[in-house]
Design an enzyme around this catalytic site. Structure first.
Site, PDB file in Angstrom:
ATOM      1  CD  GLU A   1      -2.012  -1.726   1.663  1.00 21.90           C
ATOM      2  OE1 GLU A   1      -1.255  -2.620   1.940  1.00 21.90           O
ATOM      3  OE2 GLU A   1      -2.753  -3.053   1.005  1.00 21.90           O
TER       4      GLU A   1
ATOM      5  CG  HIS B   1      -9.936  -6.353   8.384  1.00 24.21           C
ATOM      6  ND1 HIS B   1      -8.916  -6.820   9.219  1.00 24.21           N
ATOM      7  CD2 HIS B   1      -9.629  -6.664   6.924  1.00 24.21           C
ATOM      8  CE1 HIS B   1      -7.971  -7.694   8.535  1.00 24.21           C
ATOM      9  NE2 HIS B   1      -8.167  -7.693   7.614  1.00 24.21           N
TER      10      HIS B   1
END
Lengths: 438, 369
Positions: free
Chosen positions: A173, A242
């Site tokens: 990322e 998450h």
């Protein structure tokens, strides 16, 4: 005895799926590991394997059936030495006939040709239309190309635009956010997909320090027209790492535009505006809304950035919401109406720049305001709305502004605890009653 | 009774992977390929500059040195604030590298020790110095400062204050070159300190995977702020750090402008031919502290003195010019001219007005919403 095979849940958010194809027929002997069927979810096509030996008894749900609910019996397997069940006569209907569920939440759009599409498709169409319009636009991220998107949002883009413009990255990322940002500085218009915004934490330095500040630090000469997009907020049963809403983080940063749409028309129109913008945009989607269907005009319209909208008019209390809580607010407003409380629902749509005028105008009308946010209460968008009401709407307030947020805890996994942690329509209703003195 | 079922995904990627040709080459061949640029550099290690070219390199290096000395003075007078990282000692790197680029198509990006690179790229010393003093006439209109300067016109993309960020950003610039097919390459400078940031290796991986046109330039000046290379790096030969990503590397004497130029020529030719990235390690030295507020207790005076006396890139170029028979007067004329250029830049920077207060809120966003 016969074993019932049931429609499996193939993802944390799957509620139903399509039984695309049977790879076995009644009377076939099967053993563990044999592939029995292909099942399509809104995200992917998956294989359904046998786990034990036996003979296929009865196929209950024929192939091609759509909207088969998780848990529905789709076939039976007879164990060794058992007689296969006689074939069901044609008249015998399956016990749970699959039926496509109607679109859950839809809004009418007057005077335009409308189609019903999912939010996921709306996002994809926005990207595809902008990519057709401008060769500088490309999509980069994990699993966006060959896999067709981890959440299927980029489905079909590789086929239409090829690998030059739809680019799979390694799981990296920080690196690909930096590459996207650099490419934007170099004159391209990247759409950087984060599989979820939880993973953008690895990349947040480039979003804040590289993308958001460059135009200012360069005295206006170096632009960074980039869109960082992906699902944000809680999904379902995926636990603390998450399930976080990053809207307040990004919305606190000057130099960024932050958008969090609720329905398909906004998702499409605002994403198109985001891609065309010369500013860096953080575009926060919601996984739970991806599969929802909405009515959407069949045209090429953009939706203006920075403008909230009143989705339901009311005179007693304003419910300010964005993203998934807009649906909850509408539901709550419907219930409240039955109790004689007319709630106005204001969808913020853009979180930075925030449409202060729309918030204050609605407050001036209702004199009571609550904020529904799927996220933590501290230092939240809700807190910001409270501050705006205090600073500029104090004279219009007849009651304290209340925040209706998630509980101030990391997201738990257990179903009951997760449910208890999350904002919902009932809590919004309760807060509305409270400020209305009911 | 219901039984659970196992599922497995249909992976289109698998099919694609099996269709991929050519297994990896033998390791021996790999090693030769990775060393190919080193062999070319060993065969000829210095650029064959004409007298005129060398004189020009000399002039650029002296400009940087005089400019940085002046910046140090202005900092001491309180005219420059915050952090200010001087490039003194490292001049040969920026000058040698920049001279090998095609300014019409190549892009450059660096970290916060950026004044030298901008000067080597021909950006007006006045607007750089005025940025250092935080004036409206500065290249970032006074809103960037020493670490945040950009010139899109010169394809100079900063000027970045976060250690290592420029490596990923530069890889993105290279991505844009390839996407557009404009034939350009990017040079991304970073230090031995930034070389330990994770994003550097994320970028190496993708640049090599996608064969992006980028030259990674490690300016190894021996110290990551106050941490000597051997204290902070398990592999102190930075040119080897691309090997895991199949990026060829080249160790170069960064105190010799002609060696720098030659190595960059080799790298740029390789990159422009579509072979993917190259990693250049220039061994250099900064004479001054990491920033103006660095007491430099981590090294001895003798060490610095030895580098100044024996390895100075400007002295080196000057000696070579004299050896070639270039008139000392010509060299002195350059020195004199540059002193006045730098003095003018300082006067300009000192006497320009500060930004108007209305600039506080401009350029936060490009558009109005």
């Amino acid at each position: 005895m016969a074993v019932e095979l049931r429609m499996p849940a193939l993802s944390p958010t799957m509620e139903e799926g399509k039984l695309a194809r049977w790879l076995v027929k009644e009377g076939d002997a099967v053993k563990s590991g044999d592939i029995l069927a292909e099942i399509e979810t809104d995200k992917a096509t998956m294989e359904f394997e046998a786990i034990d030996e036996g003979t296929i008894g009865r196929i209950v749900v024929p192939e091609g059936s759509e909207g088969v609910k998780v848990g529905t019996v789709i076939a039976t397997i007879e164990g060794e030495g058992e007689d296969p069940a006689p074939k069901a006569p044609p008249a015998a209907a399956p016990p749970q006939p699959p039926a496509a569920t109607p679109a859950p939440r839809s809004e009418k759009q007057e005077g335009r040709n409308v189609a019903t599409i999912t939010l996921r498709e709306a996002l994809r169409d926005a990207m595809a239309e902008e990519m057709r319009r401008d060769d500088r636009v490309f999509v980069i991220g994990e699993e966006v190309a060959e896999y067709q998107g981890a959440y299927k949002v980029t489905q079909g883009l590789l086929e239409e635009f090829g690998p030059r413009r739809v680019i799979d990255t390694p799981i990296t990322e920080y690196g690909f956010a930096g590459i996207g940002t650099g490419a934007a500085m170099g004159g391209l218009r990247p759409i950087v997909e984060f599989m979820t915004f939880n993973f953008a934490m690895q990349a947040i330095d480039h979003i804040i320090n590289s993308a958001a500040k460059t135009n200012y630090m360069s005295g206006g000469q170096m632009r960074c027209p980039i869109v960082f997009r992906g699902p944000n907020g809680a999904a379902a049963r995926v636990g603390a790492q998450h399930s976080q809403n990053y809207a307040p983080w990004y919305a606190s940063v000057p130099g960024l535009v932050v958008i969090a749409p609720y329905d398909a028309a906004d998702a499409k129109g605002l994403l198109k505006s985001a891609i065309r913008s010369d500013d860096p945009v953080v575009f926060l989607e919601n996984e739970l809304l991806y599969g929802h269907s909405f009515e959407l005009a069949e045209d090429d319209q953009t939706v203006p950035i920075g403008k909230a909208r009143v989705l339901r008019e009311g005179r007693d209390v304003t419910i300010v919401a964005y993203s998934i809580t807009v649906g909850m607010a509408l539901e709550a407003a419907g219930q409240l109406a039955e109790e004689g409380i007319e709630a106005e629902v204001l969808d913020l749509r853009t979180l930075r720049p925030l449409d202060r005028a729309a918030v204050l105008a609605s407050l001036r009308k209702t004199n009571r305001l609550i904020v529904a946010e799927e996220g933590w209460p501290a230092c939240s968008i809700a807190s910001e709305i409270v501050a705006i009401c205090m600073e500029d709407g104090f004279d219009d307030l007849d009651a304290p502004v209340l925040r209706v947020c998630n509980e101030d805890v990391p997201m738990p996994y257990a179903a009951n605890l997760e449910k208890a942690a999350l904002v919902n329509a009932a809590r919004i209703q309760a807060a509305a009653r409270k400020v209305c003195g009911r | 009774m219901a039984r659970s079922a196992r599922t497995s995904e249909i992976s289109k990627a698998k099919a694609a992977a099996s269709a991929r040709p050519a297994p990896r080459a033998e390791e021996g061949q790999d090693a030769i390929q990775l060393r190919s640029l080193q062999l070319a550099h060993e065969a000829e290690s210095r650029y064959r500059a004409s007298d005129e070219e060398l004189l020009h390199f000399y002039e650029q290096m002296v400009l940087i040195r005089r400019f940085e000395e002046k910046a140090g003075q202005l900092y001491g007078l309180g005219l420059i604030g915050g952090f200010c990282h001087l490039y003194i000692g490292q001049e040969a790197v920026a000058v040698g590298v920049q001279s090998a680029l095609d300014p019409a198509r190549d892009s450059v990006i660096t970290g916060y020790r950026d004044h030298g690179h901008m000067l080597a790229y021909g950006i007006d010393p006045k607007v750089i110095m005025a940025e250092l003093t935080g004036r409206a006439a500065g290249i970032s209109r006074g809103k960037g400062g020493s670490m945040h300067m950009f010139s899109v016109e010169h394809k100079f993309y900063g000027g970045h204050g976060i250690v290592g960020a420029q490596v990923s950003l530069g890889t993105g610039l290279a991505f844009a070159h390839k996407y557009r097919g404009d034939g350009g390459a990017c040079v991304a400078y970073f230090g031995d300190g930034a070389a330990n940031q994770g994003q550097v290796y994320e970028s190496f991986n993708m640049a090599s995977l996608w064969q992006l046109p980028i030259v990674y330039v490690v300016e190894n000046n021996g110290y990551a702020m106050g941490t000597a290379v051997r204290r902070g790096s398990a592999e102190t030969h930075f040119y080897r750090r691309g090997t895991a990503f199949r990026i060829p590397g080249l160790p170069v004497n960064g105190m010799d402008v002609l060696e720098v130029r030659r190595a960059t020529d080799i790298a740029i030719a390789y990159v422009r031919a579509g072979n993917g990235p190259v990693l250049l390690e220039f061994n250099t030295y900064r004479y001054r502290g990491h920033s103006m507020s660095d007491p430099a207790k981590y090294r001895t005076r003798e060490e610095v003195q030895e580098m100044r006396e024996k390895h100075d890139p400007i002295d080196h170029a000057r000696d070579e010019l004299l050896k070639r028979g270039v008139a000392e007067d010509a060299i002195k004329a350059i020195d004199k001219k540059l002193r006045s250029v730098v003095t003018e830049a300082a006067d300009f920077a000192e006497n320009s007005p500060e930004p108007d207060l209305c600039e506080l809120g401009t350029d936060v966003l490009v558009e109005s919403y």
